[in-house]
Motif scaffolding. Structure first.
Motif, PDB file in Angstrom:
ATOM      1  N   GLU A 195      20.473  27.045  17.087  1.00 45.05           N
ATOM      2  CA  GLU A 195      20.098  26.187  15.970  1.00 45.05           C
ATOM      3  C   GLU A 195      18.583  26.094  15.845  1.00 45.05           C
ATOM      4  OE1 GLU A 195      21.182  24.282  19.543  1.00 45.05           O
ATOM      5  OE2 GLU A 195      22.712  24.343  17.978  1.00 45.05           O
ATOM      6  N   THR A 245      18.709  19.745  13.405  1.00 45.83           N
ATOM      7  CA  THR A 245      18.650  21.202  13.375  1.00 45.83           C
ATOM      8  C   THR A 245      19.693  21.771  12.412  1.00 45.83           C
ATOM      9  OG1 THR A 245      20.207  21.286  15.212  1.00 45.83           O
ATOM     10  CG2 THR A 245      17.859  21.401  15.764  1.00 45.83           C
ATOM     11  N   ILE A 246      19.530  23.055  12.083  1.00 47.77           N
ATOM     12  CA  ILE A 246      20.536  23.756  11.290  1.00 47.77           C
ATOM     13  C   ILE A 246      21.060  24.947  12.097  1.00 47.77           C
ATOM     14  CG2 ILE A 246      19.740  23.098   8.974  1.00 47.77           C
ATOM     15  CD1 ILE A 246      18.297  25.888   8.846  1.00 47.77           C
ATOM     16  N   GLN A 286      24.284  27.454   8.316  1.00 47.94           N
ATOM     17  CA  GLN A 286      23.563  26.546   7.426  1.00 47.94           C
ATOM     18  C   GLN A 286      22.255  27.183   6.948  1.00 47.94           C
ATOM     19  OE1 GLN A 286      23.575  23.308  10.288  1.00 47.94           O
ATOM     20  NE2 GLN A 286      24.793  22.063   8.905  1.00 47.94           N
ATOM     21  N   LYS A 295      21.223  20.241   6.423  1.00 43.45           N
ATOM     22  CA  LYS A 295      21.582  19.799   7.781  1.00 43.45           C
ATOM     23  C   LYS A 295      22.468  18.551   7.733  1.00 43.45           C
ATOM     24  CE  LYS A 295      17.678  16.759   8.750  1.00 43.45           C
ATOM     25  NZ  LYS A 295      18.515  15.547   8.850  1.00 43.45           N
TER      26      LYS A 295
END
Length: 119
Positions: free
Chosen positions: A34, A74-75, A79, A68
């Motif tokens: 991530e 975080t992504i 995403q 997110k």
């Protein structure tokens, strides 16, 4: 090159490789699974997604916050691809969604955090 077509589970795409390189940048504990907002912004700058015209730093921040989850910072890679899709419409105005996304991937593939020209 179309070498990443039909990539098996074991291989990672050039896009994912770039994602991982930026995701672990400056963070010794990062897994590369991530990405934090700071590294997302860096990727967008280093890969010229931010062109100061169609896509600004603000756009990049807004998309990150939108994509997110509420309680996370975080992504994930999935995403990340969603975020790129959002931005590609702005960055490559006038191109079809599919074309815009491909152009976006081209900006990122094979890149890593540049250690030169850090301001």
């Amino acid at each position: 090159s179309n070498s990443n077509e039909g990539a098996t589970g074991g291989e990672i795409s050039a896009l994912e490789e770039a994602f991982r390189k930026f995701a672990v940048h400056g963070d010794t504990r990062a897994t590369g699974k991530e990405m934090h907002g700071k590294n997302w912004s860096k990727l967008c700058k280093d890969c010229n997604i931010i062109d100061g015209k169609n896509v600004t730093t603000t756009d990049v921040d807004i998309v990150f916050s939108k994509i997110k989850g509420k309680s996370v910072r975080t992504i994930t890679f999935e995403q990340f691809k969603e975020a790129l899709q959002e931005l590609s419409k702005k960055r490559f105005k006038g191109k079809s969604d599919e074309e815009a996304l491909q152009e976006m991937y081209k900006l990122i593939e094979g890149k890593g955090p540049g250690l030169t020209g850090v301001t």
